[in-house]
Design a protein around this motif. Structure first.
Motif, PDB file in Angstrom:
ATOM      1  N   ILE A 140       0.796  -1.082  -0.193  1.00  0.00           N
ATOM      2  CA  ILE A 140      -0.237  -0.061  -0.031  1.00  0.00           C
ATOM      3  C   ILE A 140       0.912   1.198  -0.043  1.00  0.00           C
ATOM      4  O   ILE A 140       0.520   2.196  -0.672  1.00  0.00           O
ATOM      5  N   THR A 141       2.158   1.255   0.824  1.00  0.00           N
ATOM      6  CA  THR A 141       2.724   2.374   0.680  1.00  0.00           C
ATOM      7  C   THR A 141       3.521   2.483  -0.646  1.00  0.00           C
ATOM      8  O   THR A 141       3.563   3.533  -1.105  1.00  0.00           O
ATOM      9  N   ILE A 142       4.075   1.367  -1.304  1.00  0.00           N
ATOM     10  CA  ILE A 142       4.730   1.718  -2.554  1.00  0.00           C
ATOM     11  C   ILE A 142       3.475   2.124  -3.654  1.00  0.00           C
ATOM     12  O   ILE A 142       3.938   3.025  -4.491  1.00  0.00           O
ATOM     13  N   LEU A 143       2.372   1.627  -3.523  1.00  0.00           N
ATOM     14  CA  LEU A 143       1.318   2.131  -4.568  1.00  0.00           C
ATOM     15  C   LEU A 143       0.975   3.561  -4.169  1.00  0.00           C
ATOM     16  O   LEU A 143       0.677   4.445  -5.071  1.00  0.00           O
ATOM     17  N   LEU A 144       0.897   4.009  -2.955  1.00  0.00           N
ATOM     18  CA  LEU A 144       0.878   5.452  -2.527  1.00  0.00           C
ATOM     19  C   LEU A 144       1.753   6.280  -3.031  1.00  0.00           C
ATOM     20  O   LEU A 144       1.578   7.474  -3.627  1.00  0.00           O
ATOM     21  N   ILE A 145       3.044   6.101  -2.956  1.00  0.00           N
ATOM     22  CA  ILE A 145       4.119   6.805  -3.209  1.00  0.00           C
ATOM     23  C   ILE A 145       3.921   6.721  -4.932  1.00  0.00           C
ATOM     24  O   ILE A 145       4.347   7.864  -5.381  1.00  0.00           O
ATOM     25  N   LYS A 146       3.756   5.556  -5.504  1.00  0.00           N
ATOM     26  CA  LYS A 146       3.473   5.543  -7.188  1.00  0.00           C
ATOM     27  C   LYS A 146       2.567   6.662  -7.480  1.00  0.00           C
ATOM     28  O   LYS A 146       2.880   7.391  -8.493  1.00  0.00           O
ATOM     29  N   PHE A 147       1.534   6.514  -6.846  1.00  0.00           N
ATOM     30  CA  PHE A 147       0.483   7.427  -7.317  1.00  0.00           C
ATOM     31  C   PHE A 147       0.809   9.063  -7.146  1.00  0.00           C
ATOM     32  O   PHE A 147       0.533   9.812  -8.092  1.00  0.00           O
ATOM     33  N   VAL A 148       1.178   9.141  -5.802  1.00  0.00           N
ATOM     34  CA  VAL A 148       1.784  10.705  -5.643  1.00  0.00           C
ATOM     35  C   VAL A 148       2.637  10.949  -6.807  1.00  0.00           C
ATOM     36  O   VAL A 148       2.754  12.129  -7.322  1.00  0.00           O
ATOM     37  N   THR A 149       3.550  10.247  -7.103  1.00  0.00           N
ATOM     38  CA  THR A 149       4.614  10.716  -8.057  1.00  0.00           C
ATOM     39  C   THR A 149       4.004  10.905  -9.367  1.00  0.00           C
ATOM     40  O   THR A 149       4.520  11.843  -9.863  1.00  0.00           O
ATOM     41  N   VAL A 181       0.876  11.456  -9.922  1.00  0.00           N
ATOM     42  CA  VAL A 181       0.092  12.965  -9.861  1.00  0.00           C
ATOM     43  C   VAL A 181       1.072  14.012 -10.289  1.00  0.00           C
ATOM     44  O   VAL A 181       0.847  14.997 -10.952  1.00  0.00           O
ATOM     45  N   ILE A 182       2.049  14.171  -9.383  1.00  0.00           N
ATOM     46  CA  ILE A 182       3.116  15.164  -9.551  1.00  0.00           C
ATOM     47  C   ILE A 182       3.802  15.215 -10.908  1.00  0.00           C
ATOM     48  O   ILE A 182       3.722  16.326 -11.694  1.00  0.00           O
ATOM     49  N   THR A 211      -7.170  18.852 -17.306  1.00  0.00           N
ATOM     50  CA  THR A 211      -7.935  18.855 -16.156  1.00  0.00           C
ATOM     51  C   THR A 211      -7.424  17.892 -15.009  1.00  0.00           C
ATOM     52  O   THR A 211      -6.474  17.033 -15.290  1.00  0.00           O
ATOM     53  N   ILE A 212      -7.913  18.303 -13.772  1.00  0.00           N
ATOM     54  CA  ILE A 212      -7.463  17.325 -12.827  1.00  0.00           C
ATOM     55  C   ILE A 212      -8.028  16.065 -12.935  1.00  0.00           C
ATOM     56  O   ILE A 212      -7.557  15.103 -12.623  1.00  0.00           O
ATOM     57  N   VAL A 213      -9.092  15.854 -13.551  1.00  0.00           N
ATOM     58  CA  VAL A 213      -9.647  14.189 -13.928  1.00  0.00           C
ATOM     59  C   VAL A 213      -8.698  13.830 -14.978  1.00  0.00           C
ATOM     60  O   VAL A 213      -8.309  12.603 -14.802  1.00  0.00           O
ATOM     61  N   ASP A 214      -8.097  14.294 -16.065  1.00  0.00           N
ATOM     62  CA  ASP A 214      -7.228  13.995 -16.864  1.00  0.00           C
ATOM     63  C   ASP A 214      -5.939  13.435 -15.937  1.00  0.00           C
ATOM     64  O   ASP A 214      -5.494  12.165 -16.046  1.00  0.00           O
ATOM     65  N   ILE A 215      -5.303  14.230 -15.329  1.00  0.00           N
ATOM     66  CA  ILE A 215      -4.064  14.063 -14.386  1.00  0.00           C
ATOM     67  C   ILE A 215      -4.504  12.699 -13.726  1.00  0.00           C
ATOM     68  O   ILE A 215      -3.638  12.046 -13.504  1.00  0.00           O
ATOM     69  N   LEU A 216      -5.605  12.742 -12.940  1.00  0.00           N
ATOM     70  CA  LEU A 216      -5.680  11.682 -11.953  1.00  0.00           C
ATOM     71  C   LEU A 216      -6.182  10.260 -12.610  1.00  0.00           C
ATOM     72  O   LEU A 216      -5.534   9.166 -12.311  1.00  0.00           O
ATOM     73  N   THR A 217      -6.605  10.312 -13.803  1.00  0.00           N
ATOM     74  CA  THR A 217      -6.927   9.200 -14.552  1.00  0.00           C
ATOM     75  C   THR A 217      -5.382   8.530 -15.110  1.00  0.00           C
ATOM     76  O   THR A 217      -5.330   7.251 -15.010  1.00  0.00           O
ATOM     77  N   PHE A 218      -4.725   9.365 -15.658  1.00  0.00           N
ATOM     78  CA  PHE A 218      -3.448   9.026 -16.176  1.00  0.00           C
ATOM     79  C   PHE A 218      -2.737   8.398 -14.949  1.00  0.00           C
ATOM     80  O   PHE A 218      -2.307   7.307 -15.124  1.00  0.00           O
ATOM     81  N   SER A 219      -2.752   8.852 -13.708  1.00  0.00           N
ATOM     82  CA  SER A 219      -1.999   8.545 -12.682  1.00  0.00           C
ATOM     83  C   SER A 219      -2.392   7.166 -12.085  1.00  0.00           C
ATOM     84  O   SER A 219      -1.611   6.416 -11.989  1.00  0.00           O
ATOM     85  N   LEU A 220      -3.718   6.962 -11.859  1.00  0.00           N
ATOM     86  CA  LEU A 220      -4.086   5.918 -11.695  1.00  0.00           C
ATOM     87  C   LEU A 220      -4.060   4.626 -12.561  1.00  0.00           C
ATOM     88  O   LEU A 220      -3.496   3.545 -12.103  1.00  0.00           O
ATOM     89  N   PHE A 221      -3.995   4.869 -13.837  1.00  0.00           N
ATOM     90  CA  PHE A 221      -3.708   3.749 -14.907  1.00  0.00           C
ATOM     91  C   PHE A 221      -2.148   3.519 -14.928  1.00  0.00           C
ATOM     92  O   PHE A 221      -1.996   2.371 -14.600  1.00  0.00           O
TER      93      PHE A 221
END
Length: 108
Positions: free
Chosen positions: A4-13, A15-16, A29-39
């Motif tokens: 979970i920690t690794i996934l959270l670090i990856k996701f925050v990285t 997003v940035i 948009t923030i939705v585009d950024i979050l969608t790309f980040s999650l994928f």
């Protein structure tokens, strides 16, 4: 808990990196950024960290992360966003930031 920690670090990285790479060249948009980040977070974790990292090592996993990020931004960016030249630069910048962060992430 470590996963979970690794996934959270990856996701925050991600997003940035996507905020820098996509918002610098586009009106993403923030939705585009979050969608790309999650994928990219999910696919990078499954392919890079679970399959390639144990079998081929850190260098191959970092190269895979770069290619995965670059291609995902290039392909999905060309569908969602307008200018191909800008998509190329956004892809390179984003993939470079994520790859540098993944090198440190693979130390965990």
């Amino acid at each position: 808990m470590k996963r979970i920690t690794i996934l959270l670090i990856k996701f925050v990285t991600c997003v940035i990196a996507f905020a820098i790479g996509l918002d610098l060249f586009f009106d993403a948009t923030i939705v585009d950024i979050l969608t790309f980040s999650l994928f990219v977070t999910i696919v990078s974790y499954v392919i890079g960290d679970q399959i390639i990292l144990p079998k081929l090592g850190k260098r191959a996993a970092a190269v895979t992360d770069f290619l995965l990020t670059y291609l995902s931004v290039w392909i999905f960016g060309s569908i969602l966003l307008d200018n191909y030249i800008q998509i190329g630069w956004g892809s390179i910048i984003t993939a470079s930031i994520i790859t540098v962060a993944e090198v440190f992430d693979h130390l965990f």
